[in-house]
Motif scaffolding. Structure first.
Motif, short mmCIF file in Angstrom:
data_model
loop_
_atom_site.label_atom_id
_atom_site.label_comp_id
_atom_site.label_asym_id
_atom_site.label_seq_id
_atom_site.Cartn_x
_atom_site.Cartn_y
_atom_site.Cartn_z
N LEU A 42 -6.54 2.58 9.28
CA LEU A 42 -6.72 1.14 9.18
C LEU A 42 -5.47 0.41 8.71
O LEU A 42 -5.41 -0.82 8.75
N LEU A 43 -4.47 1.16 8.29
CA LEU A 43 -3.28 0.54 7.71
C LEU A 43 -2.62 -0.49 8.62
O LEU A 43 -2.15 -1.53 8.12
N TYR A 91 0.86 -1.20 0.00
CA TYR A 91 0.00 0.00 0.00
C TYR A 91 0.88 1.24 0.00
O TYR A 91 1.82 1.35 0.80
N ARG A 92 0.57 2.17 -0.89
CA ARG A 92 1.37 3.40 -1.01
C ARG A 92 0.79 4.49 -0.12
O ARG A 92 -0.42 4.75 -0.14
N SER A 93 1.66 5.11 0.64
CA SER A 93 1.21 6.15 1.57
C SER A 93 0.61 7.34 0.85
O SER A 93 -0.29 8.01 1.38
N THR A 110 -6.98 -2.43 -2.19
CA THR A 110 -5.66 -2.87 -2.64
C THR A 110 -5.37 -2.41 -4.05
O THR A 110 -4.27 -1.93 -4.35
N ARG A 111 -6.37 -2.52 -4.92
CA ARG A 111 -6.15 -2.11 -6.31
C ARG A 111 -5.89 -0.61 -6.41
O ARG A 111 -5.05 -0.16 -7.21
N ASP A 112 -6.59 0.20 -5.60
CA ASP A 112 -6.47 1.66 -5.70
C ASP A 112 -5.23 2.20 -5.01
O ASP A 112 -4.68 3.22 -5.44
N THR A 113 -4.79 1.58 -3.94
CA THR A 113 -3.68 2.12 -3.16
C THR A 113 -2.39 1.33 -3.29
O THR A 113 -1.37 1.74 -2.74
N GLY A 114 -2.43 0.20 -4.00
CA GLY A 114 -1.24 -0.65 -4.09
C GLY A 114 -0.35 -0.31 -5.26
O GLY A 114 -0.47 0.75 -5.90
N GLN A 144 10.05 3.90 -3.22
CA GLN A 144 10.34 3.47 -1.85
C GLN A 144 9.91 4.51 -0.81
O GLN A 144 9.62 4.16 0.34
N TYR A 145 9.82 5.76 -1.20
CA TYR A 145 9.40 6.79 -0.25
C TYR A 145 7.92 6.66 0.12
O TYR A 145 7.46 7.29 1.08
N THR A 146 7.17 5.85 -0.63
CA THR A 146 5.75 5.65 -0.31
C THR A 146 5.51 4.35 0.46
O THR A 146 4.36 3.96 0.66
N TYR A 147 6.57 3.68 0.89
CA TYR A 147 6.42 2.39 1.56
C TYR A 147 5.70 2.56 2.90
O TYR A 147 5.95 3.51 3.65
#
Length: 346
Positions: free
Chosen positions: A102-103, A90-92, A149-153, A216-219
């Motif tokens: 919820l993350l 999931y991207r921040s 998952t599809r929208d934020t992954g 990687q900055y969105t991990y």
């Protein structure tokens, strides 16, 4: 002159005239010692003969086979499917206030882990009841794990910088989306791609060449999730679903990886020479493969116990919510996967 009737029996006449030398020697011997010796020798030979014949029957009904290994150097090979995933699920940058709250639940869900222990750990830092309220509010708006998952992954459209196959430009249109343990993954030359791609030359510049930004900055992965950073890829048959949890190769950020491939075809014999059943069919895959069989049987086990279907598994059942994943699916799936793979390979 009349012939005197013989007092000898038919059995004695047979024994003395037969070409089976053992019987004639026994019948014509003049002493008991010779008779006994010939009898023992004859019975021993008959026993050895019967033993050898029985060995031939046993050997035949064991249906032994010879394994033939043939190495063929073809001028071209069918190019396999290539599935790529990002270790970050999931991207921040795509999270809002509710989904960010919820993350910890989603990041803590890992197949084979103890989801109950994860909930106990999170209870020390967050209010689980508040998370339930947020989740209920999102569900009322149509929220599901699949859409989240599809929208934020991992997004191939966003992350793929260059794509070349055999020197020709390719794009995200040449990839098929698939859910795995790593969330969003993408398969090049997947089953939905009707064209059969072939490879004629090896080496750099041929085959599939990708440049991907892992963002990687969105991990958002925590210590309870994936600790790695980078890309995981797997080459497999285009008719076989990818088992990314147990297969594939990892590539860390800032590096270049080369993967050489070879094709291995195995032809198993049907009964009685082998255990292969050519009539076996899967419910959700066109071709029978070990990966497809494993996923289908595992999905049925989870459905019977947890009454839902994990994301990325075949079936038409309702997809499990996050609490079902943590409390039921995650602890069960590790044990069930081990048992099923052991059973199938046995």
């Amino acid at each position: 002159m009349a012939t005197q009737p013989s007092n000898r029996s038919l059995e004695f006449d047979f024994a003395t005239t037969t070409t089976m030398h053992g019987l004639s020697r026994i019948a014509n011997s003049q002493s008991k010692a010779l008779t006994t010796a010939w009898a023992v020798g004859t019975l021993l030979c008959i026993g050895v003969c019967a033993w050898q014949i029985s060995l031939r029957f046993v050997d035949f009904f064991e249906f032994k086979v010879n394994t033939e290994i043939l190495i063929v150097h073809n001028s071209s090979l069918e190019f396999p499917a290539v599935t790529i995933c990002n270790f970050n699920r999931y991207r921040s940058s795509e999270l809002d206030e509710d989904t960010e709250a919820l993350l910890p639940l989603f990041a803590g869900s890992m197949y084979g882990s103890d989801g109950n222990a994860t909930l106990e750990y999170l209870a020390n830092y967050v209010n689980i009841s508040d998370l339930r309220l947020i989740l209920d509010r999102l569900h009322s708006k149509g929220f599901t794990i699949e859409t989240f998952t599809r929208d934020t992954g991992f997004s191939l459209n966003r992350s793929m910088i260059h794509c070349y196959f055999n020197g020709q430009t390719c794009s995200e249109q040449n990839f098929t989306h698939v859910f795995t343990i790593y969330g969003n993954c993408y398969t090049f030359n997947g089953p939905s791609q009707g064209e059969h791609l072939t490879q004629t030359m090896a080496g750099f510049g041929n085959g599939l060449n990708l440049v991907i930004d892992v963002d990687q900055y969105t991990y958002t992965e925590s210590i309870s999730g994936h600790l790695e950073a980078g890309i995981k890829f797997l080459t497999h048959s285009k008719h076989e679903p990818p088992l990314m949890a147990s297969q594939g190769y990892a590539v860390q950020p800032g590096t270049k990886a080369f993967a050489s491939i070879s094709q291995i075809q195995s032809f198993n014999l049907p009964k009685p020479w082998g255990d292969c059943d050519s009539d076996t069919r899967l419910d959700y895959y066109d071709s029978y493969t070990m990966s497809g069989c494993t996923l289908e049987r595992l999905s049925k086990v989870i459905k019977n116990i947890c009454l839902c279907r994990p994301i990325g598994f075949p079936g038409n059942e309702t997809v499990c919510d996050i609490f079902s994943m943590l409390r039921c699916v995650d602890p069960l799936i590790g044990i069930a996967m081990y048992i099923l793979i052991f059973t199938i390979r046995s």
